[in-house]
Write a protein that holds these residues in place. Structure first.
Motif, PDB file in Angstrom:
ATOM      1  N   GLU A   1     -13.690 -11.078   9.573  1.00 26.29           N
ATOM      2  CA  GLU A   1     -14.053 -11.061   8.159  1.00 26.29           C
ATOM      3  C   GLU A   1     -14.177 -12.460   7.601  1.00 26.29           C
ATOM      4  OE1 GLU A   1     -10.862  -8.630   6.457  1.00 26.29           O
ATOM      5  OE2 GLU A   1     -10.145 -10.426   5.449  1.00 26.29           O
TER       6      GLU A   1
ATOM      7  N   THR B   1      -6.247 -12.227  -6.464  1.00 25.44           N
ATOM      8  CA  THR B   1      -6.091 -12.219  -5.004  1.00 25.44           C
ATOM      9  C   THR B   1      -4.638 -12.340  -4.550  1.00 25.44           C
ATOM     10  OG1 THR B   1      -6.508 -14.578  -4.981  1.00 25.44           O
ATOM     11  CG2 THR B   1      -8.391 -13.152  -4.538  1.00 25.44           C
ATOM     12  N   THR B   2      -3.703 -12.379  -5.481  1.00 27.34           N
ATOM     13  CA  THR B   2      -2.304 -12.544  -5.088  1.00 27.34           C
ATOM     14  C   THR B   2      -1.743 -11.255  -4.481  1.00 27.34           C
ATOM     15  OG1 THR B   2      -1.548 -11.897  -7.280  1.00 27.34           O
ATOM     16  CG2 THR B   2      -1.859 -14.244  -6.898  1.00 27.34           C
ATOM     17  N   ILE B   3      -0.641 -11.402  -3.729  1.00 28.04           N
ATOM     18  CA  ILE B   3      -0.031 -10.232  -3.079  1.00 28.04           C
ATOM     19  C   ILE B   3       1.439 -10.136  -3.482  1.00 28.04           C
ATOM     20  CG2 ILE B   3      -1.613 -10.210  -1.122  1.00 28.04           C
ATOM     21  CD1 ILE B   3       0.579 -11.590   0.528  1.00 28.04           C
ATOM     22  N   PRO B   4       2.022  -8.916  -3.465  1.00 27.48           N
ATOM     23  CA  PRO B   4       3.426  -8.806  -3.863  1.00 27.48           C
ATOM     24  C   PRO B   4       4.347  -9.414  -2.810  1.00 27.48           C
ATOM     25  CG  PRO B   4       2.449  -6.618  -3.501  1.00 27.48           C
ATOM     26  CD  PRO B   4       1.411  -7.619  -3.161  1.00 27.48           C
ATOM     27  N   GLN B   5       5.134 -10.391  -3.239  1.00 35.75           N
ATOM     28  CA  GLN B   5       6.075 -11.018  -2.307  1.00 35.75           C
ATOM     29  C   GLN B   5       7.418 -10.297  -2.346  1.00 35.75           C
ATOM     30  OE1 GLN B   5       6.801 -15.216  -2.933  1.00 35.75           O
ATOM     31  NE2 GLN B   5       8.134 -15.363  -1.165  1.00 35.75           N
ATOM     32  N   SER B   6       7.887  -9.995  -3.544  1.00 35.53           N
ATOM     33  CA  SER B   6       9.197  -9.341  -3.665  1.00 35.53           C
ATOM     34  C   SER B   6       9.027  -7.824  -3.637  1.00 35.53           C
ATOM     35  CB  SER B   6       9.876  -9.769  -4.958  1.00 35.53           C
ATOM     36  OG  SER B   6       9.134  -9.294  -6.056  1.00 35.53           O
ATOM     37  N   LEU B   7      10.121  -7.153  -3.329  1.00 41.67           N
ATOM     38  CA  LEU B   7      10.097  -5.694  -3.285  1.00 41.67           C
ATOM     39  C   LEU B   7       9.793  -5.138  -4.681  1.00 41.67           C
ATOM     40  CD1 LEU B   7      10.579  -3.132  -1.673  1.00 41.67           C
ATOM     41  CD2 LEU B   7      13.003  -3.315  -2.199  1.00 41.67           C
TER      42      LEU B   7
ATOM     43  N   GLU C   1       8.017  -6.470  -7.015  1.00 41.09           N
ATOM     44  CA  GLU C   1       6.575  -6.620  -7.299  1.00 41.09           C
ATOM     45  C   GLU C   1       5.767  -5.528  -6.597  1.00 41.09           C
ATOM     46  OE1 GLU C   1       4.322  -9.475  -8.781  1.00 41.09           O
ATOM     47  OE2 GLU C   1       5.971  -8.847 -10.049  1.00 41.09           O
ATOM     48  N   LEU C   2       6.169  -5.211  -5.359  1.00 44.06           N
ATOM     49  CA  LEU C   2       5.479  -4.156  -4.612  1.00 44.06           C
ATOM     50  C   LEU C   2       5.643  -2.817  -5.323  1.00 44.06           C
ATOM     51  CD1 LEU C   2       4.061  -3.447  -1.787  1.00 44.06           C
ATOM     52  CD2 LEU C   2       6.310  -2.594  -1.148  1.00 44.06           C
TER      53      LEU C   2
ATOM     54  N   GLU D   1       3.427  -2.690  -8.338  1.00 37.76           N
ATOM     55  CA  GLU D   1       2.021  -2.523  -7.955  1.00 37.76           C
ATOM     56  C   GLU D   1       1.747  -1.068  -7.527  1.00 37.76           C
ATOM     57  OE1 GLU D   1       0.308  -6.073  -6.665  1.00 37.76           O
ATOM     58  OE2 GLU D   1      -0.912  -5.104  -5.139  1.00 37.76           O
TER      59      GLU D   1
ATOM     60  N   HIS E   1      -3.010  -0.972   3.343  1.00 33.21           N
ATOM     61  CA  HIS E   1      -2.123  -2.062   3.765  1.00 33.21           C
ATOM     62  C   HIS E   1      -0.704  -1.950   3.207  1.00 33.21           C
ATOM     63  CE1 HIS E   1      -5.618  -3.712   5.550  1.00 33.21           C
ATOM     64  NE2 HIS E   1      -6.197  -4.068   4.424  1.00 33.21           N
TER      65      HIS E   1
ATOM     66  N   PRO F   1       3.089  -1.681   3.208  1.00 37.55           N
ATOM     67  CA  PRO F   1       3.956  -2.066   4.331  1.00 37.55           C
ATOM     68  C   PRO F   1       4.489  -0.873   5.121  1.00 37.55           C
ATOM     69  CG  PRO F   1       4.517  -3.309   2.366  1.00 37.55           C
ATOM     70  CD  PRO F   1       3.515  -2.287   1.948  1.00 37.55           C
ATOM     71  N   ARG F   2       4.772   0.243   4.440  1.00 36.27           N
ATOM     72  CA  ARG F   2       5.206   1.445   5.161  1.00 36.27           C
ATOM     73  C   ARG F   2       4.198   2.551   4.873  1.00 36.27           C
ATOM     74  NH1 ARG F   2      11.802   1.987   4.673  1.00 36.27           N
ATOM     75  NH2 ARG F   2      12.240  -0.196   5.164  1.00 36.27           N
TER      76      ARG F   2
END
Lengths: 610, 373
Positions: free
Chosen positions: A40, A365-371, A373-374, A377, A439, A441-442
């Motif tokens: 990509e 374009t940022t992604i969750p770093q902390s739980l 934040e996830l 989201e 995507h 994580p689980r």
């Protein structure tokens, strides 16, 4: 140009998305088609490159590096394949540059207007607005709207064949008066496809023939009882290639590179793949693709046609402003803060949540770093998915305005024209796609997000698209459907497992459902689920016969309290039993709601424990 | 691996800045290559086709659509005044005649024998494009517009509202961590580009509008205050047409956030100079960010030794753009190549950052932006 599917052993497909161009290599090895390499690169339709092929070449170069296959000779793709050089065919889909943006017009908003919207959506377009004689706007407001939106093309419909021509003429006059300019280029005329009352063709030609690039096609609603969307859809695709694509930056070059198969709008290709899957297994399917800017929902459900025969209906809707990055603030605006907060499993300051959502919008374009934040989201994604599906259910309806003959038994069923075709109890498979689902994580997180948002009832298999390959496979299906299906099932679909969701309501703690089955290794499962409980039963990729016994006020598909023997499918998650009832209601008390959310998350092992 | 693009906001003291000044439709360019222009100067103009009004003559006169043409006093192409008769019914024996008057001043565009509608077009709408910045015309696109070039300071923000304005830079606070409170916005701020610190609340924004501030540049705003100012929730970040009395540019993001020291000090060093500000933001394909442009007259060399966009090296200045380190600024101190597992359990490429206070953290590369020199 006819392509011989038997000669396709090495296939290269790209999808030019709005931000990323994804290339995949499919190879025929050991008697099967498999996706072998993926690359990509950023899409290059915007400045400073303004040439979509640059991104395509970058993505293909990555495939070259990873596969060891030499594909490019300069800026050309070598065909056919010889040993480790070249590919047999190259094809592409695209939604770069905002995809295909259309306006549609009909006479009656809920009849020809809706049919026109279905035709456009099914062809892979974003419908910017539906104009109709009865849309509640004044003529000059409609004209302003056309001028303001600058669509790529307009689909004008209206009237049944032989019906009145006045309203169609009125819509044509409004389009003519607006003198709309297309999005790309100022020197060419806006394409208008007319697919309405055949008696109005002359009038429409007289009104729009010189002002627009007019194309006349068969009426998409020739009689009230029937839609004939294919000619209009085909015309949309042709116009997309000839006008929109040809004027977008670098597309002429891309069209030359992928000369054997026409470039297809990405959502159109995904729709093909969902239809192909439903057709192959004769099942009802819902697919969703949640992106940064838009959320597409696809469905195939079955109903009875005029001859009382079982017939599949495909629908696609695009929620143009529901997404997880660019449009994340719109999810907040449409769902409301309270609806988002109800999925957050911890105390959170409302002002803080508002600012976090805005910050994701401006830095998409940022992604969750902390739980934490996830979890936020994934809470937002539930609302984006829920709203997109709500819109889909409103659009996926039977034909309106149709007089139906009814028997006494029909009258008891309370169904009729204009009702949604989506019956969650009939749904066999729910497929999720897009970053937040593909995507997560689980995998269990993806399953629960879909269950919470779509509220499937009865027994439903769940799956996710592993790396968003559906568009590539959709375009491949136009030349080699078996190869596309094979890769879809083996490499694209990640089967999560089955959900068992009894429909009905009960008091917390009362019995809800009993599930019994025996795994292939002989171990027995016998679970009693209470109202308000959730349970995960691990089950790998295997199918088991299960006995499901709902409590008397719950329905699992056979009627209230009636037990069923069903086939359950396992997967990376397993079997999820949802005892929360349908419609799904969360506790209104904040502390209790957080307690229950955490209880369910723990039961399904959704998040890591700190 | 493909090249990883790392976004960054430009904060540059000396740069050559080119602004494309383009008409929405073909028109007339009023300046030529080499001309010196000022921000207020009109460089191109055109006329947009006028608005369209429909008049249901058949319905109003109670006649059949195909008979409308025979009752018209005006023909297609004729000009009409507001309230002037355009059609008249024959009446009974010349009596009880009805007239149909034009609702607008304009021209008759068409008469439909199918719908009985007459389409009237209002006079064209003049559109003028101004230079926006003081500078020089370096390119002319015949019939479409020009490119204006200026040499000066360029500060890109992250989000803004409101359109193109200009005024003198005025520092309202002495420290980038200070909030821009209403009492700091004094009558002297009228027509100025007022620079604040970490936050402006709704009271401050109302005061700015009341005083007649040209633009406000500040580190952060609260979403609730933005909603209070606009009167609605922003759905997608496509802004620039709001008319709230001033243009707003946020440099860091939502919430109370200190303006980056470099940005603050740069603006401070230009206090008193004329700046052009545009709040227009578009975070979609073809991203557009708000900006402050301060033309410099002392010339000199542009800082074009800019880092190539996308490259990230040890020692570069970065800003964290997502929790848990949101808003913190530091330097890249490590670039491990392998994917790492985050607390969220996602796997991502990361970097090690050393913050200004010496502490270190591991952050996904996607969650930082370069602060360009």
């Amino acid at each position: 140009m006819a392509v011989d599917p038997n000669k396709l052993k090495v296939i290269l497909v790209t999808d030019c998305g709005s931000t990323t161009t994804k290339a995949i290599l499919i190879e025929y090895k050991n008697g099967e088609y498999r996706q072998t390499t993926r690359g990509e690169a950023p899409t290059t339709v915007e400045k400073p490159f303004e040439d979509v092929t640059k991104g395509v070449l970058n993505a293909v170069r990555e495939v070259e590096e990873l596969s060891g296959r030499k594909i490019l000779k300069g800026d050309d793709i070598m065909t056919p394949a010889e040993g480790m050089n070249g590919v047999d065919i190259y094809m592409s889909t695209s939604s770069a540059g905002g995809g295909l943006q259309m306006m549609v017009a009909g006479v009656v908003k809920t009849m020809t207007g809706e049919s026109a919207a279905r035709a456009a959506l099914g062809a892979g377009a974003i419908v910017m607005d539906v104009l109709a004689s009865n849309d509640g706007r004044l003529p000059h407001q409609r004209i302003e709207r056309i001028r303001h939106l600058r669509p790529d093309m307009i689909l004008l419909s209206g009237g049944i064949d032989g019906g009145t021509v006045t309203h169609v003429a009125e819509m044509a006059e409004l389009i003519g008066a607006a003198d709309p300019k297309p999005r790309f280029g100022t020197s060419y005329m806006l394409p208008v496809i007319y697919a309405g009352n055949k008696d109005a063709r002359e009038i429409v030609t007289k009104t729009l023939g010189e002002k627009t690039a007019l194309l006349i096609k068969d009426n998409l609603r020739p009689v009230l009882e029937r839609e004939n969307l294919k000619p209009a859809r085909d015309a949309i695709h042709d116009v997309f290639m000839e006008h929109v694509m040809a004027h977008a930056p670098g597309y002429k070059k891309l069209m030359a590179m992928a000369h054997e198969v026409p470039i297809m709008p990405t959502p159109g290709a995904v729709g093909l793949m969902i239809q192909s899957l439903a057709k192959a297994d004769d099942i009802a399917a819902v697919g969703v693709d949640i992106g940064g800017a838009t959320t597409d929902v696809f469905s195939v459900f079955y109903g009875l046609n005029e001859k009382k025969e079982r017939e599949a209906t495909f629908n696609r809707t695009v929620s143009a402003n529901l997404g997880m990055s660019y449009s994340i603030s719109n999810v907040l605006a449409e769902a409301g803060l309270e609806n988002i907060m109800r999925w957050v499993p911890f105390e959170l300051d409302e002002a803080d949540l508002r600012n976090r959502i805005r910050n994701k919008m401006i830095r998409p374009t940022t992604i969750p770093q902390s739980l934490e934040e996830l979890q936020i989201e994934q809470a937002i994604s539930r609302e984006a998915l829920r709203l997109a599906f709500k819109q889909h259910k409103e659009m996926a309806v039977g034909l309106k305005g149709v007089q139906q003959e009814r028997t006494i038994s029909d009258a008891f069923e309370q169904t009729g024209s204009g009702d949604t075709l989506i019956n969650m109890m009939d749904l066999n498979i729910l497929i999720g796609s897009g970053g937040v689902l593909s995507h997560a994580p689980r995998r269990a997180q993806s399953a629960l997000m879909m269950i919470d948002a779509f509220e499937p009832s009865g027994i439903t298999t769940m799956a996710v698209d592993s790396i968003f390959m559906a568009p590539h496979l959709g375009v491949l299906s136009t030349v080699n459907a078996p190869a596309a299906n094979e890769v879809f099932l083996k490499d694209c679909l990640v089967r999560l497992g089955s959900s068992i969701c009894p429909s009905g309501q009960g008091k917390e703690g009362q019995p809800c459902v009993t599930v019994r089955f025996t795994r292939a290794d002989g171990t027995k499962v016998d679970e009693n689920i209470k109202v308000g409980e959730m349970k995960l039963i691990p089950l790998g990729v295997e199918k088991v016969k299960a006995q499901i016994i709902p409590a008397k006020q719950f329905d699992i598909g056979a009627g209230k309290g009636k037990e069923m023997e069903v086939t359950l499918e396992g997967g990376t998650v397993g079997v999820i039993i949802d005892g929360r009832g349908r419609t799904l209601l969360l506790p209104t008390d904040k502390k209790e709601r957080i307690r229950k959310l955490n209880e369910w998350n723990k039961a399904l092992d959704i998040y890591p424990t700190k | 691996m493909a090249h990883a693009y790392t976004p960054g906001l430009k904060v540059t003291e000396k740069a050559v800045i080119k602004k494309d000044r383009r008409l929405p439709l073909k028109g007339q360019v009023l300046v030529k290559v080499g001309d010196k222009v000022t921000a207020d100067q009109v460089v191109a103009k055109t006329e947009l086709p006028g608005n369209v009004q429909t008049l249901n003559v058949a319905g109003l006169l109670g006649i059949l659509p195909e008979d409308v043409a025979g009752h018209m006093i005006k023909k297609p192409g004729d000009s009409v005044q507001k309230d002037e008769a355009v059609a008249i019914s024959k009446g009974f024996f010349g009596l009880f005649k009805s007239t149909c008057n034009s609702p607008v001043t304009g021209t008759i565009e068409s008469i439909s024998p199918i719908t009985g509608q007459v389409i009237l077009r209002e006079p064209p709408l003049p559109v003028q494009v101004r230079a926006y910045v003081d500078g020089q015309v370096v390119q002319e696109n015949p019939g479409e517009g020009v490119v204006v070039e200026t040499f000066g300071t360029f500060v890109q923000g992250i989000f803004g509202i409101g359109g193109e304005v200009h005024g003198q830079i005025k520092m309202a606070v002495g420290d980038p961590s200070k909030e821009l409170t209403p009492e700091l916005i004094t009558p002297e701020c009228k027509g100025k580009v007022v620079v604040g610190g970490s936050l402006i609340r709704i009271a401050g924004m109302k005061k700015a509008a009341e005083v007649g501030v040209s633009a406000v540049v500040v580190g952060g705003i609260n979403d609730a205050d933005l909603k209070a100012l606009l009167g609605y929730d922003i759905g997608v970040a496509i802004t620039g047409t709001e008319e709230k009395g001033f243009t707003l540019m946020v440099t860091e993001g939502f919430g109370q956030m200190n303006m980056a020291k470099k940005t603050f000090n740069l603006l401070k060093s230009k206090e008193g100079l004329k700046a052009s500000v545009n709040g227009a933001t578009q975070i979609r394909a073809g991203v557009m960010r708000p900006e402050v442009i301060i033309p410099l007259t002392d010339g000199g060399q542009a800082d074009e030794a800019q880092k190539q966009q996308g490259g990230m090296d040890i020692g570069m200045a970065i800003r964290c753009i997502r929790q848990p380190y949101f808003g913190l600024i530091g330097k890249v101190s490590g670039l491990p190549a392998e994917l790492q597992k985050l607390e969220s359990e996602s796997h991502a490429r990361v970097l090690e950052v050393t913050f200004d206070d010496g502490t270190k953290a591991i952050v996904p590369r996607a969650n930082v932006e370069l602060i360009e020199d």
